[in-house]
Write an enzyme that holds these catalytic residues in place. Structure first.
Site, PDB file in Angstrom:
ATOM      1  N   GLY A   1       0.812  -1.216   0.000  1.00 24.68           N
ATOM      2  CA  GLY A   1       0.000   0.000   0.000  1.00 24.68           C
ATOM      3  C   GLY A   1       0.839   1.257   0.000  1.00 24.68           C
TER       4      GLY A   1
ATOM      5  N   THR B   1       1.690   3.430  -2.246  1.00 27.54           N
ATOM      6  CA  THR B   1       1.330   4.626  -3.022  1.00 27.54           C
ATOM      7  C   THR B   1       0.018   5.259  -2.567  1.00 27.54           C
ATOM      8  OG1 THR B   1       0.194   3.317  -4.726  1.00 27.54           O
ATOM      9  CG2 THR B   1       2.550   3.742  -5.047  1.00 27.54           C
ATOM     10  N   GLY B   2      -0.574   4.756  -1.488  1.00 29.84           N
ATOM     11  CA  GLY B   2      -1.815   5.322  -0.970  1.00 29.84           C
ATOM     12  C   GLY B   2      -1.586   6.609  -0.213  1.00 29.84           C
TER      13      GLY B   2
ATOM     14  N   ILE C   1      -1.605   7.566   3.035  1.00 27.64           N
ATOM     15  CA  ILE C   1      -0.622   7.542   4.116  1.00 27.64           C
ATOM     16  C   ILE C   1       0.597   6.723   3.726  1.00 27.64           C
ATOM     17  CG2 ILE C   1      -1.431   5.496   5.402  1.00 27.64           C
ATOM     18  CD1 ILE C   1      -0.225   8.940   6.802  1.00 27.64           C
ATOM     19  N   GLY C   2       0.416   5.787   2.802  1.00 26.89           N
ATOM     20  CA  GLY C   2       1.538   4.954   2.368  1.00 26.89           C
ATOM     21  C   GLY C   2       2.681   5.752   1.781  1.00 26.89           C
TER      22      GLY C   2
ATOM     23  N   LYS D   1     -10.704  -3.258  11.610  1.00 28.03           N
ATOM     24  CA  LYS D   1      -9.456  -3.293  12.382  1.00 28.03           C
ATOM     25  C   LYS D   1      -9.588  -4.252  13.562  1.00 28.03           C
ATOM     26  CE  LYS D   1      -7.503   1.260  11.293  1.00 28.03           C
ATOM     27  NZ  LYS D   1      -7.034   2.547  11.847  1.00 28.03           N
TER      28      LYS D   1
ATOM     29  N   ARG E   1      -7.149  -7.417  14.450  1.00 26.96           N
ATOM     30  CA  ARG E   1      -6.516  -7.618  15.760  1.00 26.96           C
ATOM     31  C   ARG E   1      -6.905  -8.972  16.356  1.00 26.96           C
ATOM     32  NH1 ARG E   1      -5.485  -2.527  19.770  1.00 26.96           N
ATOM     33  NH2 ARG E   1      -4.909  -0.962  18.232  1.00 26.96           N
TER      34      ARG E   1
END
Length: 319
Positions: A13, A15-16, A18-19, A138, A142
């Site tokens: 990821g 190029t996203g 936040i990536g 998420k 987890r």
């Protein structure tokens, strides 16, 4: 592994939104992290002309591009060969796919350390967190880690909201609050004095790098980190200072935000997630007595201040 820095890193990821910041921070880190950094991306992204502005500088710094299908287990197995550390930067629509990535990491003979894409709101902040709808993918990730991973260690970097994404006022979601530079108008939730903990997007990358550089402090840990704590009213004051003008302020009561949030979920409005997150932040779901910044070797002066984010917003810089 606990006493060693990562040797070969694979970023998923990259190029996203936040990536890009996380990858830039990793490939630019001094001292250098590991012997090799690779990114796993789709063939379409790897060959896209529009993505070359992002990919080319990384390749010039020695980053290897591995193209494949994130939903193809064989492609992932091949990408994991020789990799000891995986950093996931997948966006919210792809979070559930991390379960397969984690399964294959556990089955591999090489992967030892995995950073799930946890950047954002703390999904285990308090007892009510488990019921928040935006947290569910998420939480599944987890739960899978807790129940199934024995060999691979995970590190969660929980940053709270990104200040750059918090600031813009969405015309279609005014009750969520925000700041409009053009009209010099702000919409704040509650009385505007509620504290919120933020992380700038460049600092997310800095914090991930710090975690990679300090495995003795971060391996297997849930790290709660941030750039600074401020209030909506203080943000208005900073916009006024930098623009040299008085801003108009509209206040949205917390109860009104809750009403719009419920209406949006009932109507399957995609903005419902925005309302929920803004409500969580406004109600103090980003505040800690102490963060983990210092255990990663980062002091308050090492982080970007509010003034930088506001300056970018005024100049119209996109994240």
């Amino acid at each position: 592994m606990a006493a060693e820095l990562p040797s070969k890193i694979l970023i998923v990821g990259a190029t996203g939104n936040i990536g890009k910041y996380i990858t830039n921070a990793i490939v630019s880190a001094e001292p250098r992290i590991g012997k090799q950094v690779s990114i796993f991306t789709s063939p379409a992204t790897a060959s896209s002309e529009s993505k070359q502005a992002v990919l080319s500088p990384w390749k010039a710094k020695g980053v290897s591009i591995i193209s494949g299908d994130i939903n193809n287990p064989d492609d992932i197995r091949k990408a994991y060969v020789g990799i000891d550390t995986v950093v996931s930067c997948l966006g919210k629509n792809a979070l559930a796919s991390q379960i397969e990535l984690l399964k294959l990491a556990e089955e591999s003979k090489d992967v030892q350390w995995f950073f799930p894409s946890e950047y954002g709101t703390d999904i285990e902040y308090d007892a009510s967190s488990k019921d928040e709808k935006p947290h569910q993918n998420k939480r599944k990730v987890r739960a899978y880690i807790h129940e199934n991973l024995k060999r691979v260690k995970c590190t969660y970097v929980v940053t709270g909201p990104y200040i750059e994404m918090y600031l813009p006022l969405m015309p279609t979601a005014k009750e969520a609050g925000g700041y409009d530079v053009k009209s010099k108008a702000a919409v704040v939730i509650g009385d505007g004095n509620g504290k919120v903990g933020f992380t700038s997007m460049p600092d997310v990358g800095k914090l991930v790098v710090a975690a990679l550089q300090h495995p003795e402090a971060s391996l297997g840990k849930i790290l709660k980190v941030q750039s600074f704590v401020t209030t909506p009213n203080a943000i208005v004051a900073e916009f006024e200072r930098q623009t040299g003008a008085k801003w108009t302020i509209e206040k949205v009561p917390n109860q009104r935000l809750r009403e719009v949030e419920k209406e949006s979920w009932d109507a399957n409005n995609p903005l419902a997630t925005v309302y929920t997150l803004k409500r969580i932040w406004a109600e103090g779901g980003t505040l800690y007595e102490k963060t983990d910044n210092e255990v990663l070797g980062l002091k308050p002066e090492d982080m970007e201040p509010l003034s930088i984010a506001v300056g970018k917003a005024i100049r119209g810089e996109r994240f």
